[in-house]
Design an enzyme around this catalytic site. Sequence first.
Site, mmCIF file in Angstrom:
data_model
loop_
_atom_site.group_PDB
_atom_site.id
_atom_site.type_symbol
_atom_site.label_atom_id
_atom_site.label_comp_id
_atom_site.label_asym_id
_atom_site.label_seq_id
_atom_site.Cartn_x
_atom_site.Cartn_y
_atom_site.Cartn_z
ATOM 1 N NE ARG A 167 14.868 67.534 -13.942
ATOM 2 C CZ ARG A 167 16.140 67.207 -14.114
ATOM 3 N NH1 ARG A 167 16.698 66.259 -13.401
ATOM 4 N NH2 ARG A 167 16.867 67.822 -15.029
ATOM 5 C CB SER B 186 13.484 73.552 -22.477
ATOM 6 O OG SER B 186 14.438 73.239 -21.515
ATOM 7 C CG ASP C 27 15.961 71.570 -23.536
ATOM 8 O OD1 ASP C 27 16.150 72.398 -24.446
ATOM 9 O OD2 ASP C 27 15.027 70.744 -23.565
#
Length: 455
Positions: free
Chosen positions: A78, A142, A196
């Site tokens: 994203r 992450s 994350d």
Amino acid sequence: MIDASPVACEEFFSYLEKLFSISINDIRVMIQDFHAEMGKGLSGDESSLKMIPSFIDKPKGTEAGEFLALDLGGTNFRVLTVRLDGKGNANVPFASKFAIPQKDMQGTGVALFDFIVGCIDVFLTENHVDRSKTYDLAFTFSFPVEQTSIAAGKLIVWTKGFTATGVQGHDVILLLNEALRRKDIRCINITALANDTVGTLAARSYIDPACDLGVIMGTGTNACYREAASRIGKLNTVDAHGHMIVNMEWGNFDKVRVTCYDRLLDKASVNPGAMVMEKMVSGMYLGEITRLVLMDLIRRGFILVNETPAAEYFQERGSLKTEDMSRIEGDRTDRLDGVALFFERNGFSNITLHDKILLQRLCRIISTRAARLGAAAISAVLTWIDPKFKDVHTVGIDGSLFEKYPGFKTKMMNVLEELYGEKAERITLVHAKDGSGKGAAIIAAVAASSEAGRV
Ligand code: GLC
């Protein structure tokens, strides 16, 4: 010889229930082992918990500004713009999601980073971003990264099915900057690199000062918490003051009892022997464990006996997904129509109510173990921070298992109540939405403040 009598089936299910059970006693032992591993990881000794300093503390809630954020860590990548108003609001005016092609996940690092930058390029164009200005960017990456500062760190090892070559052991910010240069994108200044979990803790603590633990229960599982820098023995003394968020990488915790099914799953994975707890707890693997047990049930003649040869249908890895389990377990209809749908989709037409009940029961066994292990790990960290629960604690949790899997949160709360009785009321488990997007921007804002790069 196959003994498919109902008694044998019931006996086998009782065996499975016992095999996958996590008793409160198991949890107490696990908490002690967790503490021992945390201590070793913090002092730099060999440990299954990497305990990685993040070089950043929690936000104060007053951070403001506009940031670009990248989020890489699951099946989608994203790009977002996040606006922080300094009063606890993080708005996302623009966001784009891109599916990561398998060939880039498992090809070369150059291809993966070129894919990332290609997506950034699309995002900038689609949202008419003025490329003559410079934008601060936070990169949520992450995976286990050995950070050396807030905006630098080397990937230690890939997890969650990624295997792109030439990234392990390399600084991911450097790789991203090189890819940006290859595409001649000059309007981006990378100011923060975060896991994350760290983003999740930042996102929740931006509005809730009681939050000192950020957890992901999604494709993977992991946590970070706020630690006194003086307790991080492996930290350079220059950095050892104040507080710092520590990324635990708890998915790699290995003091847990595994079953023969876990061993099968591990052997077929891209990283055998690693991420032992993650493979028992997280969304990437729960469906697969369930499929392996289901295959065994079929072979033993306990389920789908009217369907021949049933085992073939579930031969394929990934043919039962955690999302399927979620739907199966959430089916509250009398005749389990939702479970029937799952079977029908896989080509079965003669399923019995008994088959459906057994599959639902199996999903419950596997997800209950996951929830109890997750809660045990949370308890371990909370008692490390505050052994007597003098304070109240919010645990910010993101990830589809926690958010969407029926009964997952309740099962986790049950463990806390079993362990701590009334004191469990001092612990709040909350869904911290989009920690990896909004949280990254908050971290970039903390880094941009006067204490940038130092806590
Ligand atoms: C994996 C990664 C870890 C991440 C977690 C959740 O365990 O190694 O860094 O936080 O997945 O996405």
